[in-house]
Design an enzyme around this catalytic site. Structure first.
Site, PDB file in Angstrom:
ATOM      1  N   HIS A  64     -66.474 -13.325 -50.444  1.00  0.00           N
ATOM      2  CA  HIS A  64     -66.338 -11.876 -50.652  1.00  0.00           C
ATOM      3  C   HIS A  64     -67.681 -11.166 -50.668  1.00  0.00           C
ATOM      4  O   HIS A  64     -67.751  -9.974 -50.389  1.00  0.00           O
ATOM      5  CB  HIS A  64     -65.593 -11.595 -51.961  1.00  0.00           C
ATOM      6  CG  HIS A  64     -64.128 -11.848 -51.852  1.00  0.00           C
ATOM      7  ND1 HIS A  64     -63.579 -13.091 -52.047  1.00  0.00           N
ATOM      8  CD2 HIS A  64     -63.086 -11.029 -51.552  1.00  0.00           C
ATOM      9  CE1 HIS A  64     -62.269 -13.022 -51.876  1.00  0.00           C
ATOM     10  NE2 HIS A  64     -61.946 -11.790 -51.566  1.00  0.00           N
ATOM     11  N   GLY A  65     -68.722 -11.871 -51.040  1.00  0.00           N
ATOM     12  CA  GLY A  65     -70.020 -11.218 -51.056  1.00  0.00           C
ATOM     13  C   GLY A  65     -71.077 -12.146 -51.595  1.00  0.00           C
ATOM     14  O   GLY A  65     -70.791 -13.065 -52.364  1.00  0.00           O
TER      15      GLY A  65
END
Lengths: 316, 489
Positions: B331-332
């Site tokens: 996601h990041g």
């Protein structure tokens, strides 16, 4: 499986109805002068009316409020012996708006003087629609809206804030009556477009950053306009704006003015620099670094008249 | 270009659909070419219009993976090394754009290892949709290696990867579930597909514009204050956590509904990505319902290859933990995402352990525990800094300053929570048309659909039209900020 036609009929019917209601609201809201940027709209409206009355050998001043607060049409007329109209308005209006409202109204034999604010020479400064410009021109009707390309039309609509539309519609249906008072409304307009700022007092203002050079897009835009004017038999004369510029940016601003002079000369215009410096100080300003005190305004006008009579126009 | 932009809804989409249905009358192959061209145009018209890194990276990635897929099939004896090279390069590209900055600035620098490398940093430097199309293509390579799929046509392959409803933010697709649909030559009932597609799209748009964006206003300032080190009261911390929990749900499920609706308008079903995840009564169930295509990818291409549950319960928990940590990092690039993933790894471990011990909880208790665990996880997911997340959590669970909340805020959050928990989802309401591809268990659960059904009557059409018109007004006048949260991943 059943057909989707009834659903689609309902869906597109509702969308069409919504579009009709929204369009009606936009039409109803157009052409009303109210509190939201109504002063700017009114200034434009008054000056278009003045410009529609042709006078021989007319001089027309086109700029933002720097021209409105910085040049006296009456004094320039007295010094040059020619009729002068101050068709300056607000520097937040895009060049295309000045073109649409003012430059389209000048006629063969007119001389247009452009003491343009620095942002007109820069790219990305005031070359796109804003809330102020969209709402101001919407207050004047739908004329400008129809000249926009499709993508800009949508952007224009998106910039009309709901509270502006609500106020405009209320005004249109008589639910609200705007009383022009306070702010810049306290300075009345004269028959020649001059703003009577005799009562204005000097207030400390912060200097502005002039700019570092003429942007390529701005060059193209301005040049095209000047050439069109010249082709219509209109003389185009540029001159520096009256502005209080930050000490540290005076050199770059001088470079911008040199490029501006070349722009005018390249595009069938002329550029006149008054004897006294176009760069004013804080004590010459009333509320913004572009708005001169009454005294500075008269000095600026008189210097401009001298420069014009000496180098550009035949004065009577 | 976002699905909720006026340009997309009233210019791009109508042109893309009109072109598709016109071309398809003459040739199915030509209609696939049209859709591939439309998808690339959609990408090009996106956020960073013009020449930039996005398009070269996408086209390069497509060309590379197509060739690798071709090579895997062609040279069977070398297929494993070729597969490893293919996946390795994909992950390296993803790592370069997404993780290099994080590695240098947040991992190596604190350890005293300074690397003066000019690498992309931040969300703005990330080619749009790279996380999604990289995973989609890795799945394709593995499926090709396992002889489950074979694609020889570059246009079809480009369409599979770039199909615009999924390109920017998923769902993550499988070749075998998509390509037969594009190639299907059977007669399609255009009006019906359009009607159902518009209905699902409208539901998604309403979720995004009317539900997700307004509730964000309760969460954003409090998380910003926490990240800035300001003191947070208990009440405002709970408001922020719950508001973000709802915002993320309506935002991402709204996006997925819109993607499903758009795709269905041409008769192509996308895999379902959301199935009422907040109704789950266990974390295991939550992950069967939340971002389902990512869960499926992580299960099939990470958890199972790691050994899954085949090597004993201890190894299973380790595998689960690794899978979830990597899922978090997907996601990041940041510690908060890593902690969020690790937290869910722990949750899943506890859930499985509890089950293996034969534990059972009353449904209400199970739901409260599950939902609370998810909310705690979202605090890490949302916060920009670990300090900010801990500050919110400290205020939620041990804050000395209770603070107060306006009753309107409480009412707003309560209404949204009721919608989430009580109303059927779009796929239950439109069960009759099955607008998305459903896993067997969900298909069986939906059955005939919910009691609240959506039929194709003119009244429902008008309702959808009015809803879209209201959303367009809100978008046009930017009454609330609007940006899909998963766009940044």
């Amino acid at each position: 499986m059943m057909s989707g036609r009834p659903f689609l009929a309902g869906f597109f019917g509702a969308l069409a109805l919504a579009a009709l209601v929204a369009s009606s609201a936009l039409v109803l809201a157009a052409g009303e002068i109210t509190a939201a940027y109504g002063w700017t709209a009114n200034i434009v409206r008054e000056r278009t009316i003045i410009l529609d009355r042709p006078q021989p050998d007319r001089i027309v001043i086109v700029a933002g409020s720097g021209g409105l607060f910085g040049i006296s049409a009456a004094e320039l007329s007295r010094r040059t012996g020619r009729p002068v109209v101050n068709a300056s308005s607000h520097a937040a209006l895009q060049w295309e708006m000045l073109d649409y409202y003012f430059l389209s109204r000048v006629v063969r034999g007119d001389t247009v003087i452009f003491p343009l604010e620095y942002q007109y020479y820069l790219d990305g400064s005031n070359d796109t629609l804003t809330n102020l410009s969209a709402e101001a021109v919407h207050s004047l009707g739908l004329g400008y809206f129809w000249t926009l390309p499709m993508s800009e039309k949508w952007r224009y609509v998106s910039l009309l804030r709901p509270r502006f539309l609500k106020m405009q519609i209320a005004s249109a249906v008589g639910e609200y009556r705007f009383v022009a008072a306070g702010g810049y409304w306290k300075y009345p307009s004269h028959w020649n477009g001059d703003l009577d700022t005799r009562l204005a007092q000097s207030v400390a203002v912060a200097p502005l950053w002039g700019g570092s050079g003429v942007g390529p897009k701005a060059y193209q835009r301005l040049c095209a306009s000047f050439r069109r004017l010249a082709a219509r038999g209109v003389r185009v004369i540029g001159t520096p704006p009256n502005a209080y510029v930050r000490e540290g940016s005076r050199a770059t601003t001088a470079k911008l003015l040199a490029e501006a002079a070349n722009l005018f000369k390249d595009c069938h215009g002329e550029f006149v620099v008054p004897e006294s410096s176009a760069l004013f100080g804080p004590s010459d300003m009333i509320d913004t670094p572009y708005h001169l005190t009454p005294t500075a305004k008269m000095k600026r006008t008189s210097d401009l008249a001298d420069a014009l009579c000496a180098r550009a126009i035949r004065c009577k | 270009m976002h699905f909720n932009s006026v340009e997309f809804m009233f210019a791009f989409l109508p042109v893309a659909l009109l072109g598709f249905w016109t071309v398809r009358r003459f040739s199915v192959v030509a209609s696939s070419i049209w859709l591939a061209a439309a998808s690339l145009t959609f990408y090009w018209l996106g956020e960073h219009l013009g020449l930039n890194i996005n398009m070269p990276v996408l086209l390069g990635s497509i060309a590379f993976n197509f060739l690798i897929g071709f090579a895997i099939f062609r040279w069977r004896d070398w297929s494993k090394p070729i597969l490893i090279v293919g996946i390795g390069v994909d992950l390296l590209v993803l790592a370069y754009f997404k993780y290099a900055g994080f590695l240098i600035d947040d991992v190596l620098a604190p350890l005293g290892i300074g690397l003066a490398l000019d690498v992309p940093r931040g969300v703005g430097a990330l080619p749009i949709g790279i996380s999604f199309y990289t995973f989609t293509q890795i799945a394709y390579l593995v499926d090709t290696y396992q002889r489950k799929v074979r694609e020889q046509d570059p246009v079809n392959y480009a369409l599979f990867v770039t199909w615009f409803p999924h390109l920017i933010s998923g769902p993550i697709l499988h070749h075998k579930e998509m390509m037969p649909q594009f190639a299907d030559r059977s007669e399609r009932r255009k009006m019906e597909l359009l009607a159902v597609g518009i209905a699902v799209f409208a539901i998604g748009l309403v979720k995004k514009v009317l539900l997700a964006d307004p509730v964000a206003l309760h969460a954003t300032p409090i998380f910003a204050a926490a990240d800035a080190g300001e003191a947070i009261t208990m009440a405002s911390a709970w408001v922020a956590a719950l508001a973000y929990t709802l915002q993320l749900y309506f935002d991402f499920s709204g996006y997925c509904d819109m993607a499903v609706g758009i795709s269905f308008m041409v008769g192509v079903r996308l895999p379902i990505n959301f199935y009422s995840p907040y109704k789950a009564t266990s974390i295991v169930e939550f992950w069967r319902r939340w971002h389902m295509t990512l869960s499926r990818f992580l299960r099939d291409y990470l958890y199972i290859p790691l050994g899954g549950n085949r090597k004993g319960s201890g190894r299973r928990w380790i595998n689960l933990f690794i899978t979830m940590v990597l899922g978090g990092l997907w996601h990041g690039a940041g510690w908060t995402f890593l902690i969020w993933g690790a937290l869910h790894g722990v949750y899943l471990g506890i859930n499985h352990a509890f089950r293996s011990l034969g534990g059972r909880l009353p449904v209400a208790v199970a739901w409260v525990l599950t939902f609370s665990a998810v909310v705690v996880g979202w605090v890490f997911f949302r916060a920009q800094t670990v300090g900010g997340a801990l500050s919110i959590l400290r205020a939620m669970f041990g804050g000395s300053n209770a603070g107060s909340v306006e009753w309107l805020v409480v009412a707003h959050i309560s209404v949204l929570l009721t919608i989430v928990l009580v109303l059927p989802n779009a796929y239950q309401m439109l069960a009759r048309w099955q607008p998305a591809l459903l896993p067997r268990d969900i298909e069986a659960e939906i059955g005939e659909g919910s009691r609240i059904r959506f039929d194709m009557s003119p009244a429902n059409g008008a309702m959808a039209g009015i809803a879209v018109a209201i959303c367009v007004c809100l978008i046009t006048w930017q009454v609330v900020p609007s940006e899909f949260l998963y766009f940044q991943f």
